[in-house]
Enzyme design. Sequence first.
Site, PDB file in Angstrom:
ATOM      1  N   ASP A   1      -6.927  -2.953  -7.220  1.00  0.00           N
ATOM      2  CA  ASP A   1      -7.592  -3.597  -6.094  1.00  0.00           C
ATOM      3  C   ASP A   1      -7.814  -5.063  -6.412  1.00  0.00           C
ATOM      4  O   ASP A   1      -8.009  -5.428  -7.581  1.00  0.00           O
ATOM      5  CB  ASP A   1      -8.940  -2.927  -5.802  1.00  0.00           C
TER       6      ASP A   1
ATOM      7  N   TYR B   1     -15.016 -12.478  -0.399  1.00  0.00           N
ATOM      8  CA  TYR B   1     -15.767 -11.280  -0.787  1.00  0.00           C
ATOM      9  C   TYR B   1     -16.909 -11.622  -1.741  1.00  0.00           C
ATOM     10  O   TYR B   1     -18.004 -11.070  -1.637  1.00  0.00           O
ATOM     11  CB  TYR B   1     -14.834 -10.260  -1.440  1.00  0.00           C
TER      12      TYR B   1
ATOM     13  N   ARG C   1      -3.208   6.524   0.846  1.00  0.00           N
ATOM     14  CA  ARG C   1      -3.760   7.694   1.527  1.00  0.00           C
ATOM     15  C   ARG C   1      -2.816   8.397   2.491  1.00  0.00           C
ATOM     16  O   ARG C   1      -3.104   9.510   2.920  1.00  0.00           O
ATOM     17  CB  ARG C   1      -5.047   7.286   2.267  1.00  0.00           C
TER      18      ARG C   1
ATOM     19  N   ARG D   1       0.819  -1.215   0.000  1.00  0.00           N
ATOM     20  CA  ARG D   1       0.000   0.000   0.000  1.00  0.00           C
ATOM     21  C   ARG D   1       0.855   1.268   0.000  1.00  0.00           C
ATOM     22  O   ARG D   1       0.429   2.302   0.526  1.00  0.00           O
ATOM     23  CB  ARG D   1      -0.978   0.049   1.176  1.00  0.00           C
TER      24      ARG D   1
END
Length: 341
Positions: A73, A147, A27, A23
């Site tokens: 992703d 998922y 962010r 990552r």
Amino acid sequence: MPGLLLDTLNGKRGVRVPMWLMRQAGRYLPEYRALREEKGGFLDMAYDSEAACEITLQPIDRFGFDGAILFSDILIVPHAMGQHLEFLAGEGPKLSPTLIDATLDSLTSDPSRYEHIYQTVRLCRERLPEGVTMLGFAGSPWTVATYMVAGEGSRDQHDARALAYRDPGALQAIIDAIVAQTVEYLSGQIEAGAEAVQLFDSWAGSLAPDEFERWVIAPNAAITAAIRERHPDTPVIGFPKGAGEKLPAYARETGVKAVGVDETLDPAWVARELPAGMAVQGNLDPLLLLAGSAELEKRIRTILDTFADRPHVFNLGHGIDRRTPIEHVHRLIETVRGFEG
């Protein structure tokens, strides 16, 4: 020319330890937050090849890491398989219809969704500095299946685990479909310019040993064998987070070139138990990097010392926390780059 990271993944120990962070394009970077405010939601950016490439390169420009991990992703695969995907603020990704309520046959696939990702890889390879390795990735079948079955993430993957016990044939069909898709998807990334690929199994730790063998090791072995046949020079990194004592079996049986190690494992145990000469990636706790205490440099050096006798890629035990101060990342880099083992 192969870079230091690529050489290390292929089993060579170089003059220094290469590094990248899971990552690392995200962010915690102000430039990422600024671009996201301009471009919109996460999925819009993932499918905007120019924006996704810019994000992929942001940590390379700022920190000079040895590897650039594709900005994308793991749920691109179920999206291409026909599930609707959205990212909701404060809730995370949502897939629908869930495979509790629908069957694979009822989904309408759209493999054109992969093309945006391949274009991102092409753009990044064109723009990366020489010697920086372009890393592609996909989610491992078990994690992706959790998922697809539940429609969202959960703490214990209850729905997928229950399905595995209740109707293993149904889950096997889902896993097999994900394996086939993942082989094509990773092959497409490699053909577009990815020099190594990582399989993320974020929820591997939720399975009992015999279930781990069936739903983690076997599918990852199938993917790795197919990639090795099609692209023999492209190393596969396997990252079964939470595998614990099952990690050596994963390393031996999946055929991956390198194993990612999470922060819960003692590096000394890993160094002792994994096959001799296998490249290891990891395993600083992301929360220690966030905290940035006096323990940070000590722990970094312990990891480096412990893996000094084998090929080692320095990384975190999972993704970098979005609250991590930039100066802590600089401290990490300075410590790793200044290490003399």
